[in-house]
Design an enzyme around this catalytic site. Structure first.
Site, PDB file in Angstrom:
ATOM      1  N   ILE A  97     -11.410   6.212  -6.138  1.00  0.00           N
ATOM      2  CA  ILE A  97     -11.284   4.661  -6.038  1.00  0.00           C
ATOM      3  C   ILE A  97      -9.913   4.085  -6.152  1.00  0.00           C
ATOM      4  O   ILE A  97      -9.554   3.028  -5.888  1.00  0.00           O
ATOM      5  CB  ILE A  97     -12.173   3.887  -7.069  1.00  0.00           C
ATOM      6  N   SER A  98      -9.054   4.942  -6.176  1.00  0.00           N
ATOM      7  CA  SER A  98      -7.628   4.695  -6.375  1.00  0.00           C
ATOM      8  C   SER A  98      -7.258   4.341  -4.879  1.00  0.00           C
ATOM      9  O   SER A  98      -6.916   5.137  -4.002  1.00  0.00           O
ATOM     10  CB  SER A  98      -6.792   5.845  -6.960  1.00  0.00           C
ATOM     11  N   ASN A  99      -6.480   3.286  -4.758  1.00  0.00           N
ATOM     12  CA  ASN A  99      -5.781   2.853  -3.381  1.00  0.00           C
ATOM     13  C   ASN A  99      -4.602   3.351  -3.050  1.00  0.00           C
ATOM     14  O   ASN A  99      -3.938   3.871  -4.260  1.00  0.00           O
ATOM     15  CB  ASN A  99      -5.727   1.276  -3.428  1.00  0.00           C
TER      16      ASN A  99
ATOM     17  N   MET B 292     -13.140  -4.267  -9.107  1.00  0.00           N
ATOM     18  CA  MET B 292     -13.086  -2.878  -8.847  1.00  0.00           C
ATOM     19  C   MET B 292     -14.097  -1.978  -9.622  1.00  0.00           C
ATOM     20  O   MET B 292     -14.682  -1.062  -9.265  1.00  0.00           O
ATOM     21  CB  MET B 292     -11.549  -2.345  -8.996  1.00  0.00           C
TER      22      MET B 292
ATOM     23  N   ASN C  93       0.005   6.552  -6.619  1.00  0.00           N
ATOM     24  CA  ASN C  93      -1.448   7.348  -6.689  1.00  0.00           C
ATOM     25  C   ASN C  93      -1.664   8.507  -6.218  1.00  0.00           C
ATOM     26  O   ASN C  93      -2.615   9.039  -6.689  1.00  0.00           O
ATOM     27  CB  ASN C  93      -2.460   6.207  -6.491  1.00  0.00           C
TER      28      ASN C  93
ATOM     29  N   ARG D 281       0.659  -1.401   0.096  1.00  0.00           N
ATOM     30  CA  ARG D 281       0.241   0.073   0.135  1.00  0.00           C
ATOM     31  C   ARG D 281       1.068   1.200  -0.035  1.00  0.00           C
ATOM     32  O   ARG D 281       0.331   2.543  -0.438  1.00  0.00           O
ATOM     33  CB  ARG D 281      -1.060  -0.022   1.237  1.00  0.00           C
TER      34      ARG D 281
ATOM     35  N   HIS E 250     -11.055   1.337   3.824  1.00  0.00           N
ATOM     36  CA  HIS E 250     -10.944   0.418   2.967  1.00  0.00           C
ATOM     37  C   HIS E 250      -9.322  -0.018   2.856  1.00  0.00           C
ATOM     38  O   HIS E 250      -8.797  -0.057   1.803  1.00  0.00           O
ATOM     39  CB  HIS E 250     -11.108   1.137   1.496  1.00  0.00           C
TER      40      HIS E 250
ATOM     41  N   ARG F  74     -17.838  -7.987  -1.961  1.00  0.00           N
ATOM     42  CA  ARG F  74     -17.333  -9.192  -1.399  1.00  0.00           C
ATOM     43  C   ARG F  74     -17.693  -9.693  -0.062  1.00  0.00           C
ATOM     44  O   ARG F  74     -17.982 -10.796   0.012  1.00  0.00           O
ATOM     45  CB  ARG F  74     -15.701  -8.649  -1.108  1.00  0.00           C
TER      46      ARG F  74
ATOM     47  N   ASP G 253     -15.948  -3.564  -0.752  1.00  0.00           N
ATOM     48  CA  ASP G 253     -15.850  -4.304   0.371  1.00  0.00           C
ATOM     49  C   ASP G 253     -17.351  -4.787   0.425  1.00  0.00           C
ATOM     50  O   ASP G 253     -17.475  -6.045   1.158  1.00  0.00           O
ATOM     51  CB  ASP G 253     -15.339  -3.417   1.582  1.00  0.00           C
TER      52      ASP G 253
END
Length: 229
Positions: free
Chosen positions: A33-35, A141, A10, A3, A93, A69, A66
């Site tokens: 939505i970009s980690n 995603m 990112n 991460r 997240h 899933r 999340d």
């Protein structure tokens, strides 16, 4: 990629895009939505503030993956359709900041709850392993982004009672953290109102207590980057 690797790549991209949107379309609703989302959303917020376009009602961290899933994994455990279950997921997240609320399904044993919680929190790792390290969750995603965007579009056209769980600016856990994934009623202006959390079991309260310090640390990382940039 870790991460940290994702953040280093990112954060600058999100910052650049947020500034561009703020300058050219300051009233746009933005879904990040970009980690790592827990950090990139604060980066976007700071970028928007610098161009005078920050509106907390219009900035979201998309945590819908999340939820997706959680529905899928729970449905497998209960031998039913994912369309027949609903699992709220709060917090953030990333890993342990993801807090699925499974207590509304009392038919689950304590062991099942533990296993499902871990799988929901670290479902992304399964995808990486399945791809032998050559990729991560891309199709799921995209599906999550589409589901969230559809809800926003419904609210923009005036539909009532559109609820999504998303990372938004919320005072509920201040000063520990400002950004928190929780139920949100959407409206034409973005966030119509931040809704109260469902009742939490003792297990879920413990998960939340463990999540908040991590969430605060990841938020602070994004804020610091955004203020420097």
């Amino acid at each position: 990629m870790t991460r940290d690797d994702l953040f280093n790549t990112n954060a600058r991209i999100v910052q650049t895009l947020a500034r561009a949107v703020g300058k050219n379309s300051p009233k746009a609703i933005i879904g990040v939505i970009s980690n790592p989302v827990n950090s990139t959303v604060p980066v976007a917020a700071e970028a928007l503030k610098k161009v005078g376009a920050y509106d907390p009602r219009k900035l979201f961290g998309v945590t819908t993956l999340d939820i997706i899933r959680a529905r899928r994994f729970l449905a497998d455990a209960l031998h039913c359709s994912a369309y027949d279950v609903d699992v709220p997921v709060i917090g953030g997240h990333s890993g342990e900041t993801i807090v699925p609320l499974l207590s509304k399904y009392p038919e689950l044993s304590a062991e099942q709850v533990q296993a499902l919680t871990h799988r929901i929190q670290f479902g992304g790792d399964e995808v990486v392993k399945a791809k032998a390290g050559a990729g991560s969750a891309t199709l799921s995603m995209a599906y999550a982004a589409a589901e969230w965007s559809t809800s926003v579009l419904k609210a923009l056209r005036g539909d009532k009672g559109v609820i999504e769980y998303a990372l938004v600016e919320s005072p509920a856990h201040a000063p520990t953290c400002l950004w928190f994934s929780c139920p949100v009623e959407l409206g034409p202006g973005g966030v119509a109102q931040v809704l109260p959390l469902p009742a939490l079991s003792a297990h879920e309260q413990a998960l939340l207590a463990a999540a908040l310090p991590i969430l605060a640390q990841e938020e602070a990382k994004g804020v610091a980057f955004g203020q420097r940039g």
